[in-house]
Design a protein around this motif. Structure first.
Motif, short mmCIF file in Angstrom:
data_model
loop_
_atom_site.label_atom_id
_atom_site.label_comp_id
_atom_site.label_asym_id
_atom_site.label_seq_id
_atom_site.Cartn_x
_atom_site.Cartn_y
_atom_site.Cartn_z
N ALA A 104 -77.84 -103.93 -10.58
CA ALA A 104 -76.85 -104.84 -10.00
C ALA A 104 -77.65 -105.97 -9.35
N VAL A 105 -76.92 -106.90 -8.74
CA VAL A 105 -77.54 -108.13 -8.26
C VAL A 105 -78.82 -107.86 -7.45
N GLN A 106 -78.73 -106.93 -6.48
CA GLN A 106 -79.87 -106.70 -5.59
C GLN A 106 -81.11 -106.27 -6.35
N VAL A 107 -80.91 -105.38 -7.32
CA VAL A 107 -82.04 -104.91 -8.11
C VAL A 107 -82.56 -106.03 -9.00
N ARG A 108 -81.64 -106.83 -9.53
CA ARG A 108 -82.08 -107.93 -10.41
C ARG A 108 -82.83 -109.01 -9.62
N MET A 193 -74.85 -100.75 -12.52
CA MET A 193 -75.65 -99.71 -11.88
C MET A 193 -75.89 -98.54 -12.82
#
Lengths: 300, 768, 162
Positions: A104-108, A193
């Motif tokens: 998701a955004v945070q991981v990307r 996710m």
């Protein structure tokens, strides 16, 4: 659970990083975004006494392109950078699609393309897209750098061809022929996710008739010890008019190329079936897009 | 009931401001001076004799301040229903993850290191993981001494069966003879975890007098205090449990074992001790939902009347009973569904296995039962060619006077209304998506009826000098919003704004007894107690005011912090003045008292045996209509829309009620499609959010909550309990929608894409 | 294990913190700076409860080593309101009832903030994508999505009035 203890180095140059790796031969790991490494270390799946943080080395996080050599993606480019790069979205869309499906955004925002490839999970989403684009890995070591075809880069689950003191610095993607189209399709239970149960990338070009396949590359993720090309499936498309039977045959061949395992995410049998479905869909979607490009070119 | 000003309004939650600013403190945010960190040594084997627990090396590790094992406890077996639990394993370990020892050290890293230094010698024993195998005469026994264990109800228990429950009404064999068709289907449900975003935390401190202060997340503080007192032989005056904000429970935050472990360590180390479970420990060491195997044999007439139902239920209890007997009682009573069936026979067994003990999770036995019941209703309707909604309406309980199979009569039941409302909505709505060759769209309905309410709650209301009020309850808001609801009830009764109410809750020392946040009981029991305490205050204020205002008590009203004479608003006296007057001139401070027992019915003894609970005092009926689309080539399902209509009685707060429905639907989607704790030889294969797949925002469909208000006079303002129902009908509605879309019937949860794919392949193969 | 001194700006305030290499940014925020609004839900980057904004981008602070935060600018939930004046996203979360237990709320609000900073008029799909890394077990996300939509409208309204 706490992270295990380790010493941490922040080299300012790539040479210094290589020296550190050589000095702590086998006991050091490179950390970039850390999204895979930190989790693996926390779960005691990967051990490292030394971490070499390469993110402060300048010049490894840019995306460049030229008409001659193609696309150059620094190993430290994040998935977020890749999915939002205009250049990549317009000219290498299959890679942007793949990057967008990761976590998701945070991981990307943290995870890097270099890390995704070096972690070498069979399900890494960047890999099939890059394989289908015929990408190469550029490395650096004190003995000099290498350029490896991405297929040769992966050696097994979690394994790469990198030597202990060698660092992946960039991904190079040759310019694909004009009018090509590429699609990445991922099968997973959730919309985000999630890890790929199967990932399929299809890249193809049509001849001027808008029907005959002039070139095709198909790559599969999560269905073999490494991400793989499905060469036989590709061969069944080249030079053929892409009708339902040809597509079906190629999709079947892709499924045959898959050597999946059964695990908690899916059985081998199901994964093979999904490879066929996604490959067929990928070909159809890429074909439609390529056909539009041929038509537009014809009109202009 | 006209003229309500606070009740019935979707007012903002009383805890919203501190939660959006990050100021809300949860137990893991609390620190005390000199605080130590606790880690638990857990069993690595599923079944073994415990020969030796050697903690000497751990004790010598610098930074370790205390180590506790079973030797530090009186080894008294305790438990809610069957007394088969201990703080630490001492004779045997019975599941992977069972606490064997615990350490308190100066930091988490040291505590983790110490845990690794504890050496446990085991003698491995044959284990049993499958509940059907556990039933066999030759299966290894999980608890050899089960016959001697005490139980809190008239339990029938033997070998690996910790509770055997039966229900019999009429004569099922006669019923089958009267039936035109007989259906027999077996359904299986999986282990799913509550997955509160906050893991279990505990902070313990022992004061100079030896009294333990425990900050925990127990949604049932008072019963937890009772269990701790039993298990450790400590009087209740020496145990104080407090909760701060709780990051979700859904039935899972019982936490008496972590509380006990921290208490023991704090006592030994003479320093405060904090334990925060890791996500992995949360998966392996707490009590998720029971898996079940449910076989329903149903006789029906050709015109669609249910005549006879025989149900056989096997529930996997895991290594201890915990909530099993009561959960299973619910499953057993729900096996006939909310339908008038003349002949019913249910046989249900709760069986020990060498897996973690299963426990309470939203729905408490109903999600399992209703997956089976409502799936089979559609199987039958399909075969008889009857519309599924019509079929249900034809057989389901009436609003008033229907008899539950146990003999209890029910009233104010809005079940039919929920069916009518949901189907009316959907029949006038456009389909959520168009169909094509690849994507098939289907609709499915499921309804359900479960009880709500249980046990007692108390409350006090204080009048403050400025005319505002302080409410004291023993209730715990685990996130569902009951703090807001009880404040709304107090504000309504006292005629003030929500801002004029302050709430003290979540403390066993200051609050009166409250059974806890469970059984959809808080609005009813705690809400009722608060309303009674507020009414008591009001009465005392009126008694003080009537002389001054020269009016009769019955002519007085309380509004805006003033007591005034109805119809003569200028004839008034402020609450502040009355409060002061009372303190200095009359009888001292004004204290209101309220106590309420939400008393349920007793099942007819000739029909039941081995029941672990009484009938709930109120109901919570609901209907879900789900719309899904199924990828015919991969089996992947997307839920497009869920319409859920629920009878909640008086809806005290529509905003929080809708939130309960939204959340229940999304949890239900996980239960239906993606969530499952997977075991291999007693070991959990997916103890993390990577492979335990809860729905994300992108997996959430359109959700349409429809609230039915069939008032129940036994609840405050006519309220029913409402928190658990929303999850229950979701999985069967989705299963039915999938059948409607692609014609395959999956009887095992979760309905993964792979199961659908394989079933479609099989059915196509069959046709060819 | 040696300790290292790192400098970071958190909610506009400069801090120097002695850290161990194996500490994460989350450890530093919660245990050293006592900013406990950032929550620990899984410690594996899967739940989003520890989301903070680093140099304008959301990250899982449980996956980011503290050493990597050296020289960075960090916004946590505690830094969003200006004194008593809530951020419009916080106001909208209260207004729309977009929280229950509140444990996911800080991360959720920050994911919304990063989204609206980049994309002031997101579609529903954009919003769902932006919060897909923030698990919520209570609300079913519906009221959260509504709150972010409302906040976007309010922010656009106040921007056009300016």
């Amino acid at each position: 659970m706490s992270l295990p203890k380790f010493a941490y180095f922040v080299p300012a140059t790539i040479e210094e990083a290589c020296r550190l790796l050589r000095q702590h031969n086998g006991r050091a790991k490179i950390i970039a975004g850390g999204t895979d490494l930190i989790v693996s270390m926390r779960e005691r799946l990967i051990a490292a006494e030394y971490l070499v943080d390469i993110t402060r080395i300048p010049g490894l996080d840019s995306i460049g392109h030229d008409a001659h050599s193609g696309l150059n993606i620094g190993a430290l480019c994040t998935h977020g950078q890749i999915e939002s790069s205009r250049l990549i979205r317009q000219r290498f869309a299959v890679l942007a699609q793949a990057a967008h499906t990761i976590g998701a955004v945070q991981v990307r925002n943290l995870g890097t393309i270099g890390g995704n490839l070096c972690h070498a999970a069979p399900s890494a989403d960047s890999a099939p897209a890059l394989l289908a684009l015929d990408a190469r890995a550029r490395t650096f070591s004190l003995q000099g750098g290498r350029i490896l075809g991405l297929e040769d880069f992966f050696t097994g689950p979690g394994g790469t061809a990198l030597k202990p003191d060698e660092i992946l610095t960039a991904i190079e993607v040759p310019n694909p022929p004009a009018g090509y189209a590429g699609i990445y399709l991922k099968h997973s239970p959730r919309q985000a996710m999630d890890l790929a149960v199967v990932g399929v990338a299809v890249v193809l070009c049509l001849a001027e008739d808008g029907l005959t396949c002039s070139d095709a590359r198909i790559a599969l993720g999560a269905v073999a010890p490494t991400p793989i090309r499905a060469r036989q499936a590709e061969g069944l498309l080249r030079g053929k008019k892409l009708d339902d039977d040809v597509i079906k045959e190629s999709a079947r061949a892709a499924a045959e190329a898959a050597r999946p395992i059964s695990d908690i995410r899916g059985s081998a049998e199901y994964r093979k079936e999904i490879v066929a479905v996604l490959t067929g869909r990928g070909i159809e979607q890429a074909m439609r897009e390529a056909r539009q490009k041929v038509r537009r070119k014809g009109k202009s | 009931m006209g003229g309500l000003s606070v009740v019935g309004k979707g007012v903002a939650r009383v805890d919203a401001l501190e939660k959006v600013t990050g100021q809300a403190k949860y137990v893991m945010d609390l620190k005390l001076p000199n605080m130590l960190h606790c880690k638990v040594k857990r069993s690595s084997l599923a079944h073994a004799r415990l020969l030796k627990v050697d903690t000497s090396r751990a004790e010598r590790l610098p930074g370790v301040k205390a180590v506790a094992t079973a030797a530090d406890t009186p080894n008294i077996r305790f438990g809610f229903y069957v007394k088969d639990e201990t703080m630490f394993a001492y004779d045997k370990v019975r599941f992977i993850g069972e606490p064997v020892a615990a350490v308190a050290a100066i930091d988490e890293e040291t505590a983790e290191e110490a845990i690794e230094l504890i050496k446990v010698e085991y003698e491995e024993l044959p284990a049993v993981y499958d509940p059907l195998e556990a039933l066999s005469e030759t299966a290894p026994l999980v608890h050899e001494d089960i016959a001697s264990y005490q139980a809190g109800f008239s339990a029938v228990k033997y070998r690996n069966v910790c509770s055997h429950t039966t229900l019999k009404k009429g004569d099922v064999e006669e019923g089958f003879r009267q039936s035109d068709f007989i259906f027999e289907d077996t359904f299986k449900t999986q282990v799913v975890h509550q997955c509160s975003l906050e893991t279990h935390p505990v902070l313990a401190e022992i004061d100079g007098s030896g009294k333990a202060s425990l900050w925990g997340v127990s949604s049932m503080m008072f019963p937890a205090r009772e269990l701790l007192s039993q298990a450790l032989g400590i009087p209740m005056t020496k145990i104080r449990i407090q909760t701060v904000h709780t990051g979700g429970s859904f039935g899972g935050k019982v936490g008496y074992i972590p509380l006990g472990i921290c208490l023991l360590l704090a006592r030994k180390a003479r320093r405060p001790v904090r334990l925060v479970l890791t996500r992995q420990e949360e998966f392996i060491g707490t009590n998720p939902r029971h898996p079940s195997i449910i076989t329903l044999k149903t006789g029906v007439t050709s015109d669609g009347r249910l005549v006879s139902r025989e149900a056989r239920i096997v529930m996997d209890s895991g290594a201890c009973a915990v909530d099993g007997p009561a959960v299973m009682t619910n499953t057993a009573t729900s096996a006939p569904g909310p339908y008038n069936i003349p002949h019913v026979k249910v046989d249900a067994r709760c069986v020990y296995t060498n897996k973690q003990p299963f426990g309470a999770f939203r729905g408490y036995g109903h999600p399992q039962a209703y997956f089976a019941v409502e799936s089979q209703m559609d199987i039958i309707a399909d075969k008889l060619g009857i519309d599924p909604v019509e079929f249900r309406l034809k057989n389901c309980f009436e609003k008033d006077g229907s008899e539950l199979p146990t003999g209890h009569r029910i009233y104010h039941c809005g079940l039919k209304e929920t069916l009518v409302r949901a189907s009316a909505y959907i029949s006038s709505a456009r389909p959520a998506s168009a169909e094509n060759k690849r994507w098939r769209v289907g609709r499915g309905v499921a309804c359900m009826l479960m009880e709500s309410g249980l046990s007692g709650s108390g409350a006090f209301v204080k009048v403050n000098d400025d005319g505002t009020f302080t409410v004291i309850t023993g209730t715990v808001d685990v996130g569902q919003g009951c703090s807001t609801v009880v404040c709304q009830i107090a504000a309504e009764e006292l005629g003030v704004d929500l801002a004029d109410i302050s709430l003290i809750a979540g403390d066993t020392d200051t609050g009166p007894y409250d059974f806890g946040s469970c059984a959809s009981r808080v609005t009813r029991a705690a809400g009722h107690a608060v309303r009674l305490a507020a009414a008591d205050v009001k009465k005392q204020l009126f008694e003080l005011a009537c002389d001054r205002l020269e009016a009769n008590i019955e002519d007085l009203e309380l509004r805006d912090k003033k007591v005034s004479v109805t119809g003569s608003p200028f004839k008034s006296i402020s609450v502040a003045e009355l409060a002061t007057m009372s303190i200095f001139e009359r009888s001292g401070p004004i204290l209101g008292r309220g106590a309420f027992l939400d008393k349920g019915g007793v099942p007819l003894s000739e029909r039941v045996s081995g029941y672990a609970k009484s009938e709930g005092p109120s109901l919570q009926p609901a209907t879900v209509i789900a719309e899904v689309t199924v990828d015919t080539e991969t089996g992947r399902v997307r839920v497009l829309r869920c319409v859920e209509s629920q009878d909640v009685g008086r809806c005290i707060n529509p905003a929080t009620m809708e939130g309960q429905i939204h959340g229940g639907v999304v949890q239900g989607i996980g239960y239906a499609l993606t969530e499952e704790t997977l075991f291999e030889n007693g070991r959990i294969l997916n103890p993390s959010f990577v492979d335990y797949k809860m729905a994300t925002a992108l997996d959430t469909p359109q959700i349409v909550p429809l609230i039915v208000e069939e008032l129940d006079p036994t609840g405050p303002y006519g309220a029913k309990g409402a928190g658990e129902a929303p999850i229950v009908p979701v999985a069967p509605a989705i299963a039915n929608a999938i059948y409607n879309a692609v014609g395959v019937r999956i009887k095992e949860l979760p309905i993964t894409g792979e199961k659908i794919f394989m079933a479609m392949k099989k059915s196509q193969g069959g046709k060819e | 294990m040696t300790t290292e001194l790192i400098s970071l700006v958190v909610n506009g305030e400069a801090h120097q913190v002695l850290v161990k290499p194996n500490w994460t940014l989350l450890d530093v925020l919660r245990d050293e700076l006592n900013l406990t609004g950032t929550k620990r839900g899984c410690d594996t980057g899967c739940c989003g409860a520890c989301t903070v904004i680093v140099d304008g981008k959301t990250v899982n602070s449980c996956l980011m080593l503290a050493m990597k935060a050296d020289g960075r600018n960090i916004l946590t939930i505690e830094g969003l309101a200006r004194g008593d004046k809530l951020h419009p996203i916080q106001e909208a979360f209260i207004e729309k009832g977009a929280l229950q237990c509140g444990f996911c709320t800080p991360g959720m609000v920050l994911s919304a903030k990063a989204l609206l900073d980049e994309n002031p008029s997101p579609t529903e799909e954009d919003i769902k994508t932006a919060i897909a890394g923030n698990l919520c077990r209570c609300t079913g996300y519906i009221q959260i999505i509504e709150a972010i939509q409302a906040a976007a409208r309010n922010l656009a309204g106040s921007a056009s009035r300016r």
